[in-house]
Design a protein around this motif. Structure first.
Motif, PDB file in Angstrom:
ATOM      1  N   PRO B 300      63.566  36.090  49.203  1.00 49.97           N
ATOM      2  CA  PRO B 300      62.243  36.140  49.839  1.00 49.97           C
ATOM      3  C   PRO B 300      61.156  35.477  48.990  1.00 49.97           C
ATOM      4  O   PRO B 300      60.261  34.824  49.522  1.00 49.97           O
ATOM      5  CB  PRO B 300      61.968  37.636  49.984  1.00 49.97           C
ATOM      6  CG  PRO B 300      63.253  38.327  49.803  1.00 49.97           C
ATOM      7  CD  PRO B 300      64.179  37.415  49.063  1.00 49.97           C
ATOM      8  N   LEU B 304      58.618  32.498  50.111  1.00 56.33           N
ATOM      9  CA  LEU B 304      57.161  32.595  50.011  1.00 56.33           C
ATOM     10  C   LEU B 304      56.585  31.416  49.224  1.00 56.33           C
ATOM     11  O   LEU B 304      55.592  30.802  49.641  1.00 56.33           O
ATOM     12  CB  LEU B 304      56.774  33.924  49.348  1.00 56.33           C
ATOM     13  CG  LEU B 304      55.271  34.185  49.175  1.00 56.33           C
ATOM     14  CD1 LEU B 304      54.564  34.166  50.524  1.00 56.33           C
ATOM     15  CD2 LEU B 304      55.029  35.523  48.472  1.00 56.33           C
ATOM     16  N   GLY B 385      61.873  39.065  61.535  1.00 55.55           N
ATOM     17  CA  GLY B 385      60.780  39.658  60.771  1.00 55.55           C
ATOM     18  C   GLY B 385      59.769  38.627  60.328  1.00 55.55           C
ATOM     19  O   GLY B 385      59.862  37.436  60.643  1.00 55.55           O
ATOM     20  N   LEU B 386      58.804  39.096  59.561  1.00 53.32           N
ATOM     21  CA  LEU B 386      57.712  38.254  59.108  1.00 53.32           C
ATOM     22  C   LEU B 386      58.210  37.079  58.264  1.00 53.32           C
ATOM     23  O   LEU B 386      57.737  35.947  58.401  1.00 53.32           O
ATOM     24  CB  LEU B 386      56.728  39.092  58.282  1.00 53.32           C
ATOM     25  CG  LEU B 386      55.507  38.368  57.717  1.00 53.32           C
ATOM     26  CD1 LEU B 386      54.667  37.782  58.830  1.00 53.32           C
ATOM     27  CD2 LEU B 386      54.667  39.311  56.871  1.00 53.32           C
ATOM     28  N   GLU B 387      59.187  37.353  57.383  1.00 48.27           N
ATOM     29  CA  GLU B 387      59.682  36.354  56.449  1.00 48.27           C
ATOM     30  C   GLU B 387      60.110  35.066  57.144  1.00 48.27           C
ATOM     31  O   GLU B 387      59.665  33.973  56.807  1.00 48.27           O
ATOM     32  CB  GLU B 387      60.898  36.946  55.743  1.00 48.27           C
ATOM     33  CG  GLU B 387      60.957  36.777  54.282  1.00 48.27           C
ATOM     34  CD  GLU B 387      61.782  37.916  53.697  1.00 48.27           C
ATOM     35  OE1 GLU B 387      61.168  38.778  53.074  1.00 48.27           O
ATOM     36  OE2 GLU B 387      63.005  37.947  53.915  1.00 48.27           O
ATOM     37  N   LEU B 390      57.254  33.488  59.580  1.00 54.05           N
ATOM     38  CA  LEU B 390      56.226  32.763  58.831  1.00 54.05           C
ATOM     39  C   LEU B 390      56.780  31.437  58.333  1.00 54.05           C
ATOM     40  O   LEU B 390      56.119  30.388  58.437  1.00 54.05           O
ATOM     41  CB  LEU B 390      55.742  33.611  57.644  1.00 54.05           C
ATOM     42  CG  LEU B 390      54.743  32.933  56.701  1.00 54.05           C
ATOM     43  CD1 LEU B 390      53.442  32.619  57.429  1.00 54.05           C
ATOM     44  CD2 LEU B 390      54.448  33.816  55.479  1.00 54.05           C
TER      45      LEU B 390
END
Ligand code: K
Ligand code: K
Lengths: 455, 455
Positions: B300, B304, B385-387, B390
């Motif tokens: 992750p 990011l 999910g967000l990961e 995004l």
């Protein structure tokens, strides 16, 4: 202290005076240190054993910075003595930030109206001791009266509506009143306000206290004087009122819609209860930090929406955190003016000077950087994914205190990171803004202009 | 066409001329439409059956916008005819954006030096047809020569080092050369360049092509003229060179460190191979979109870090996407100047005008808004999910083309969202910047100034 001199003392070198930014850092640092020491006493815990240093430090920082993140359960871990200490730290932190930010607002506000209304004399460009005393007195009275009213309302409801005995009901009422008005989000209940999710009395009183504390003292003061004449409002009051209403409404709509079918949150509730809980959740992201729903069970889209709302936060010079609605609003106006081809940025009938625009940009950019860096570090330190790490980082930085539930099980270095983040998030934007705004700007010779392509 | 007139024609109302923003939108829209039609032909697929409209539209948009996200595997789904179409769309998209952005740079650049070096006459403030022809010719030559060199280098390696027969090696070489130089990220291999993860030849040639294309034509042109004399570089060239080197280095360090022990990515590689793969991954986030590692298996924190690098993107007026290093660099300089208390923002020995600063702010804020809104929509539409959402949103908006692997299995409405996002991400920042920069600003009477507190 620099704030008390007629001519800004931090501009005179080699004097005993300090820059306001230093005053703020030292003041909050001292409060955290004192709080940590007191919470480390054996008498502060229910077990009678000294709390580990990291938990004492974390709790003290969280209380002084009115964040509300906790590594241990407030109600069951700390003794009554410990809870009183936490309450005092919250009160000190809330009053401290509100007072300093208000003084700063008065000091940098070039609008004589705001100064004149606050202060006896409006002709000077600085504050003397009597000015400071006047502002502090007004803020203390405002805080204590608001908290007392909220405490009575909550205690009555806890006693009459939820069958609590009188003394516990009073204690709970006072604790939640102080915690709510100061946007601290600490609760003596392990599940925060989940037990009251369908109680409009508790929800609306707490939400009201949170919004009142989060508007910021200068805005409340101005509204109290001339709420009927919006044309007279300052830029700060305009931005704060419009954005508070807009963001509360938008947050309520989004959170109610995204969670309405989630069986772990809004699903089991009736229509009006859904709306009440959605409204409460929306209010708490600005940046109170109580919760009546299980944040960890929320959908990813709700967490993302909450991230955005928490990051924006509440009003300047109040108890709320985040980059503040004024910063967000100014940037929105800069963008809007740029899109429309205006040379100047006007809010209402006032022009916002370019240095003020750059201050907003600086606060926003540094805050984005801090949150991304902290999220990155949290993801590296733990095995939690981006979703929970980002939420935790925004919650700590914007001093919100909501959590998906990971706070209690983080490794010590992550706890320390959150301590730093809470501290930086609480005093950072204010000290940055004050340092930028109070500084003398040196004009040098001008270089030739050159424009570059962007995008 | 507005770009060809001496006096900006979009400022004269009710003429047949159009604003450059319209020209760009219409041009790219037409190319996407044509590409979709051609890819919908039965002859475009290996199966001989017409591709579904959404896949044809998605692929055409991805190619024209040089993004590289795909819903179907380029090598196995599309026929040779289909692949040639994709290649032509990539070439058209890359040349188109580079030409338009370069013309725009020349047009708004008030620095006579850059204009004089490009154009025959430098005394006018607009471009006439011969100027445009000159710029287009230079760009086409630059592109085709670069691509030819890269194609030869790759074809030789594929044939000699990886045992491919001559004709397929040439085809693969040409395809990857065009795809790399135009930062398109399309690959005829289902696993992109994962098979070549330890091959320095392929990695470095592709990375070189990507960086060259992503620098932007004006910067390459200026570097070719005076790369020995950095003091003469324009603000654009300074920002682009410094930030490209910095971000490449930083990205390599971070990605190599975070993935070094991940058994699914860098874990099994030797030390130098780790560094090579880390460097390649870092290069590809700016915004080429090939991958030699499995993005979906990355940690992750790496995702990011990649999100941030992808969002920043490459140079202006090149084939890269993102908000561009110039935008990011300008904002960093604004922040730095504000922190230091400078009244002006200086880069090198040049002053950046406030309107230019506001343009950078506008591009960055709108881009952040677009990515957050798209991520929110993706999370709502899918159960990712967000990961991953995004990452996908940033990848589409910054026209990167990297994916954690979710692109092929998204619902149609999410595919459409990505189509819109790729299109907006490709032409949005440029049209926005051009619209803002070319517009006549109306100076009105000035309102009284009022500063507000931020933070
Ligand atoms: K809070
Ligand atoms: K790409």
């Amino acid at each position: 202290m620099g704030l008390m001199t007629r001519r800004p003392a931090w501009q005179r070198r080699n004097t005993g005076f300090r820059h306001p930014a230093q005053v703020i850092s030292i003041g909050f640092g001292t409060a955290v240190g004192l709080g940590t020491a007191l919470l480390s006493l054996p008498v502060a815990t229910r077990s009678g054993q000294s709390a580990p240093l990291i938990d004492a430090l974390f709790t003290a920082t969280s209380a002084v910075c009115v964040t509300g993140l906790v590594t241990v359960d407030t109600g069951s871990y700390w003794s009554s003595f410990g809870q009183v200490i936490i309450l005092l730290l919250i009160q000190a932190g809330g009053l401290g930030i509100m007072t300093l930010a208000t003084l700063f607002t008065v000091l940098v506000s070039r609008r004589l109206g705001l100064r004149a209304r606050f202060l006896a004399q409006a002709e000077t460009k600085s504050l003397d001791l009597s000015d400071v005393r006047g502002v502090v007195r007004r803020i203390v009275v405002f805080s204590l009266v608001s908290e007392a009213v909220v405490a009575v309302a909550l205690a009555l409801r806890f006693a009459a509506g939820h069958g609590e005995p009188v003394w516990p009901a009073i204690c709970h009422g006072v604790f939640h009143a102080v915690s709510a008005f100061n946007n601290a989000g600490f609760s003596t209940n392990a599940d925060s306000l989940v037990g009251y999710v369908t109680d409009p009395w508790v929800n609306l009183v707490v939400a009201g206290a949170v919004v009142l504390g989060g508007l910021g003292f200068p805005v409340v003061f101005e509204l109290a004087r001339c709420w009927r004449r919006p044309a007279m409002w300052s830029v700060m009051t305009r931005l704060t009122v419009v954005l508070t209403v807009t963001l509360l409404t938008l947050g309520t709509a989004v959170l109610t819609l995204t969670e309405r079918t989630n069986p772990a949150t809004l699903g089991p509730l009736s229509g009006p209860e859904k709306l009440l809980a959605g409204f409460f959740a929306s209010t708490m992201t600005r940046t109170a930090g109580f919760n009546s729903l299980d944040i960890g069970a929320m959908r990813p889209e709700s967490l993302l929406a909450s991230d955005v709302l928490m990051f924006i936060g509440g009003g300047s010079a109040g108890t709320a955190g985040g980059i503040k609605v004024t910063t967000f609003g100014l940037l929105a106006f800069v963008l809007w003016s740029e899109m429309r081809g205006e040379t100047h940025v006007n809010v209402g009938r006032r022009r916002v000077p370019p240095s003020n625009q750059r201050q907003a940009l600086a606060v926003a950019l540094l805050s984005v950087g801090a949150v991304i860096a902290a999220t990155f570090a949290l993801v590296v330190m733990t095995n939690h994914g981006l979703e929970r790490a980002l939420f935790e980082a925004v919650s700590a930085f914007a001093t919100v205190g909501l959590s998906t539930g990971i706070t209690g099980s983080l490794p010590p270095q992550a706890d320390l990171l959150l301590v730093v983040l809470m501290f930086a998030g609480r005093i950072g934007p204010l000290t940055l803004a004050s340092a930028l705004a109070l500084r003398e700007r040196t004009r040098r010779f001008e270089l030739p202009e050159e424009r570059t392509i962007v995008g």
